[in-house]
Design an enzyme around this catalytic site. Structure first.
Site, PDB file in Angstrom:
ATOM      1  N   CYS A 105      29.529 -34.675 -22.077  1.00  0.00           N
ATOM      2  CA  CYS A 105      29.879 -34.325 -23.453  1.00  0.00           C
ATOM      3  C   CYS A 105      31.056 -35.134 -23.972  1.00  0.00           C
ATOM      4  O   CYS A 105      31.416 -35.020 -25.149  1.00  0.00           O
ATOM      5  CB  CYS A 105      30.154 -32.834 -23.563  1.00  0.00           C
ATOM      6  SG  CYS A 105      28.725 -31.863 -23.055  1.00  0.00           S
ATOM      7  N   HIS A 366      26.642 -29.161 -31.552  1.00  0.00           N
ATOM      8  CA  HIS A 366      27.071 -29.973 -30.403  1.00  0.00           C
ATOM      9  C   HIS A 366      25.947 -30.892 -29.900  1.00  0.00           C
ATOM     10  O   HIS A 366      25.401 -30.677 -28.827  1.00  0.00           O
ATOM     11  CB  HIS A 366      27.537 -29.006 -29.302  1.00  0.00           C
ATOM     12  CG  HIS A 366      28.117 -29.671 -28.093  1.00  0.00           C
ATOM     13  ND1 HIS A 366      28.652 -30.938 -28.085  1.00  0.00           N
ATOM     14  CD2 HIS A 366      28.247 -29.216 -26.809  1.00  0.00           C
ATOM     15  CE1 HIS A 366      29.083 -31.229 -26.866  1.00  0.00           C
ATOM     16  NE2 HIS A 366      28.841 -30.221 -26.073  1.00  0.00           N
TER      17      HIS A 366
HETATM   18  N1  CAA Z   1      18.005  -9.720 -24.913  1.00  0.00           N
HETATM   19  C1  CAA Z   1      18.212 -10.206 -23.666  1.00  0.00           C
HETATM   20  N2  CAA Z   1      18.076 -11.486 -23.327  1.00  0.00           N
HETATM   21  C2  CAA Z   1      17.717 -12.337 -24.292  1.00  0.00           C
HETATM   22  C3  CAA Z   1      17.448 -11.922 -25.607  1.00  0.00           C
HETATM   23  C4  CAA Z   1      17.619 -10.536 -25.901  1.00  0.00           C
HETATM   24  N3  CAA Z   1      17.407 -10.053 -27.133  1.00  0.00           N
HETATM   25  N4  CAA Z   1      17.119 -12.989 -26.340  1.00  0.00           N
HETATM   26  C5  CAA Z   1      17.161 -14.032 -25.521  1.00  0.00           C
HETATM   27  N5  CAA Z   1      17.523 -13.637 -24.272  1.00  0.00           N
HETATM   28  C6  CAA Z   1      17.716 -14.457 -23.091  1.00  0.00           C
HETATM   29  C7  CAA Z   1      16.426 -14.931 -22.511  1.00  0.00           C
HETATM   30  O1  CAA Z   1      16.536 -14.921 -21.109  1.00  0.00           O
HETATM   31  C8  CAA Z   1      16.319 -16.374 -22.978  1.00  0.00           C
HETATM   32  O2  CAA Z   1      15.733 -17.252 -22.105  1.00  0.00           O
HETATM   33  P1  CAA Z   1      14.102 -17.374 -21.954  1.00  0.00           P
HETATM   34  O3  CAA Z   1      13.526 -17.033 -23.298  1.00  0.00           O
HETATM   35  O4  CAA Z   1      13.885 -18.785 -21.604  1.00  0.00           O
HETATM   36  O5  CAA Z   1      13.791 -16.444 -20.867  1.00  0.00           O
HETATM   37  C9  CAA Z   1      17.778 -16.780 -23.092  1.00  0.00           C
HETATM   38  O6  CAA Z   1      18.475 -15.589 -23.460  1.00  0.00           O
HETATM   39  C10 CAA Z   1      18.026 -17.817 -24.157  1.00  0.00           C
HETATM   40  O7  CAA Z   1      17.360 -17.420 -25.295  1.00  0.00           O
HETATM   41  P2  CAA Z   1      16.750 -18.496 -26.284  1.00  0.00           P
HETATM   42  O8  CAA Z   1      16.225 -19.645 -25.519  1.00  0.00           O
HETATM   43  O9  CAA Z   1      15.868 -17.829 -27.256  1.00  0.00           O
HETATM   44  O10 CAA Z   1      18.097 -18.829 -26.996  1.00  0.00           O
HETATM   45  P3  CAA Z   1      18.407 -19.894 -28.083  1.00  0.00           P
HETATM   46  O11 CAA Z   1      17.367 -20.952 -28.151  1.00  0.00           O
HETATM   47  O12 CAA Z   1      18.759 -19.168 -29.340  1.00  0.00           O
HETATM   48  O13 CAA Z   1      19.724 -20.511 -27.464  1.00  0.00           O
HETATM   49  C11 CAA Z   1      21.743 -20.392 -26.219  1.00  0.00           C
HETATM   50  C12 CAA Z   1      20.894 -19.757 -27.341  1.00  0.00           C
HETATM   51  C13 CAA Z   1      21.058 -20.170 -24.891  1.00  0.00           C
HETATM   52  C14 CAA Z   1      23.099 -19.732 -26.260  1.00  0.00           C
HETATM   53  C15 CAA Z   1      21.845 -21.909 -26.518  1.00  0.00           C
HETATM   54  O14 CAA Z   1      22.360 -22.113 -27.796  1.00  0.00           O
HETATM   55  C16 CAA Z   1      22.714 -22.614 -25.495  1.00  0.00           C
HETATM   56  O15 CAA Z   1      22.267 -22.887 -24.374  1.00  0.00           O
HETATM   57  N6  CAA Z   1      23.956 -22.979 -25.886  1.00  0.00           N
HETATM   58  C17 CAA Z   1      24.876 -23.688 -24.990  1.00  0.00           C
HETATM   59  C18 CAA Z   1      24.554 -25.148 -24.935  1.00  0.00           C
HETATM   60  C19 CAA Z   1      25.375 -25.826 -23.875  1.00  0.00           C
HETATM   61  O16 CAA Z   1      25.551 -25.300 -22.786  1.00  0.00           O
HETATM   62  N7  CAA Z   1      25.898 -27.026 -24.196  1.00  0.00           N
HETATM   63  C20 CAA Z   1      26.775 -27.755 -23.293  1.00  0.00           C
HETATM   64  C21 CAA Z   1      28.158 -27.211 -23.410  1.00  0.00           C
HETATM   65  S1  CAA Z   1      29.149 -27.699 -22.046  1.00  0.00           S
HETATM   66  C22 CAA Z   1      30.009 -29.073 -22.556  1.00  0.00           C
HETATM   67  O17 CAA Z   1      30.228 -29.281 -23.728  1.00  0.00           O
HETATM   68  C23 CAA Z   1      30.442 -30.022 -21.476  1.00  0.00           C
HETATM   69  C24 CAA Z   1      29.399 -30.892 -20.860  1.00  0.00           C
HETATM   70  O18 CAA Z   1      29.728 -32.034 -20.425  1.00  0.00           O
HETATM   71  C25 CAA Z   1      27.990 -30.434 -20.655  1.00  0.00           C
END
Ligand code: CAA
Length: 420
Positions: A105, A366
């Site tokens: 990142c 991001h």
């Molecule tokens: N109740 C319970 N669990 C739920 C739920 C609910 N209502 N809705 C979703 N979930 C769970 C599920 O397990 C789901 O996974 P699966 O559908 O695959 O089983 C999981 O949450 C994620 O849900 P979505 O895929 O629907 O979520 P989304 O597409 O809206 O994404 C997020 C949300 C997971 C937070 C995503 O935005 C994310 O991963 N953000 C972080 C990104 C990241 O990590 N970037 C790197 C940062 S680190 C950095 O900057 C340094 C570096 O060098 C890498």
């Protein structure tokens, strides 16, 4: 480092950051679903370069070198060798040396360091463009790709969502040590979304978030980690977005600025920068971003300023806890006092130390390889009065950026000073 030959940020461009939740992003339910595809990695990169050429009137023939910040083109978009992609944006760039730099990142920040150092070596006009596309995969699969920015062998198993879990390990430790509350973290999410609501380029421009929604887990704001110890300490609203987008800047020497047909007062000067890396998988202190502190300390020391001189900052809030730790790494708050700074309101648009004015990684978005470049462009835009509805009432003269790769493993920090 303090550049021996002055380095100026002479032009900038940011494309809209898009992904799930953004009206321009085509997903199931969108009226154009099945009729039109979302922009590709190449489309985003090309859009940023063309903004520089067409809107900012940068003559591509003047560009002598270029760096592309990108983390995982091969994984998300089946595309590597992105240096050689640049000249597809404009035939006048053909024949010039461009190459990709990768530092997770912090790829964009390292691109800026590479350009500044190319200027020290004698070049006068250097392009830095960063781009990432991540929405081609589901978040869970993308999390496996992002986990490769950690020490995969020893850290991958922490959770399916490795990076959210790594930073949540810090949030849990910090809460236990210093009494940080869910409300404190929620205030950071709300600040990010409120700023993004004023920023048409932001991924979460159209998404509203209240303190009540951010503070409490719900179906809309789930605690999605599986690791039982960490699960209660992270909600979706604490996370940066899985975004597609690009950003670009032109760095130039004083001679380069002249060739570009600009005056120094059109520019922002890079007064100092810090660049540090520490061993993957070997975080020594969960309560502190040591690498970020080293990089930001170097940048400010070499620029001849202290944290008290900073009037605007862009820090790497990949998760809300990261913004707290960045406040302390930059010296804005004493160790353990980051939450006090949140509660004081000083880092909001109305405060005297505005941080992440366009919404930060949490709500501006991001697109990994673009982030470090977007941070520098944002400081430039605040200094030049280009931020529209989130423009600070008094244009800042001194700004700081901190761009982090991995769990505080590679960090680039810049001190920028308005030259106008
Ligand atoms: N109740 C319970 N669990 C739920 C739920 C609910 N209502 N809705 C979703 N979930 C769970 C599920 O397990 C789901 O996974 P699966 O559908 O695959 O089983 C999981 O949450 C994620 O849900 P979505 O895929 O629907 O979520 P989304 O597409 O809206 O994404 C997020 C949300 C997971 C937070 C995503 O935005 C994310 O991963 N953000 C972080 C990104 C990241 O990590 N970037 C790197 C940062 S680190 C950095 O900057 C340094 C570096 O060098 C890498």
């Amino acid at each position: 480092m303090r550049p021996l030959r002055p380095v100026y940020l002479a032009a900038q461009a940011i494309t809209p950051f898009i992904g799930k939740g953004n009206p321009a992003f085509i997903a199931k339910g969108h009226p154009e679903f099945g009729k039109r595809e979302n922009p590709t990695l190449e489309d985003h990169m090309t859009a940023a370069i063309r903004l520089l050429i067409e809107r900012e009137r940068v003559d591509p023939a003047l560009i002598q070198r270029g760096y592309v910040g990108n983390y995982a083109g091969e994984l998300f978009a089946n595309q590597g060798h992105l240096g050689a992609m640049v000249a597809r944006a404009d035939a006048r760039l053909a024949g010039t040396g461009f190459a990709r730099v990768e530092a997770a990142c912090a790829s964009g920040g390292v691109g800026i360091v590479s350009a500044a150092e190319a200027i020290q070596a004698g070049l006068d006009v250097v392009l830095v463009v960063g781009a990432e596309v991540q929405t081609t995969k589901r978040a869970r699969e993308g999390a496996d790709f992002l986990a490769r920015a950690a020490h995969y062998e020893t850290e991958r198993a922490l959770d399916d969502f490795t990076f959210p879990a790594l930073l949540t390990r810090r949030a849990k430790a910090y809460k236990e040590a210093y009494g940080l509350t869910e409300r404190d973290l929620a205030m950071l999410s709300v600040k990010a979304y409120a700023n993004a609501n004023r920023n048409p380029l932001a991924h979460m421009h159209a998404v509203k978030l209240t303190l009540e929604q951010a503070e409490h887990a719900s179906d809309e704001n789930p605690q999605f980690l599986q690791n039982p110890e960490l699960k209660p300490h992270l909600k979706t609203s604490d996370c940066s977005q899985v975004s597609d987008g690009a950003a670009a800047v032109i760095l130039a020497s004083a001679e380069g600025v002249r060739r570009l047909g600009r005056s120094l007062s059109d520019c922002v000067e890079l007064k100092g920068y810090g660049f540090a890396a520490n061993p993957l998988g070997q975080v020594k202190d969960l309560l502190r971003f040591d690498t970020a502190a080293a990089a930001a300390g170097e940048a400010m020391r070499d620029a001849g300023i202290s944290h008290k001189d900073v009037q605007v900052a862009e820090v790497h809030d990949c998760f809300t806890i990261a913004e707290v730790l960045m406040y302390e790494a930059a010296g804005f708050a004493e160790r353990g006092q980051g939450a006090e700074l949140i509660r004081s309101g000083r880092t909001t648009l109305e405060g005297d130390l505005p941080v992440n004015t366009g919404g930060g990684l949490v709500a501006f978005g991001h697109p990994v390889g673009a982030t470090g470049i977007k941070q520098a462009a944002e400081v430039y835009r605040q200094m030049k009065g280009l931020c529209g509805a989130y423009q600070l009432p008094q244009r800042p003269q001194t700004g700081l950026t901190v761009n982090m790769g991995g769990d505080d493993r590679t960090v680039v920090s810049l001190v920028l000073r308005n030259a106008g």
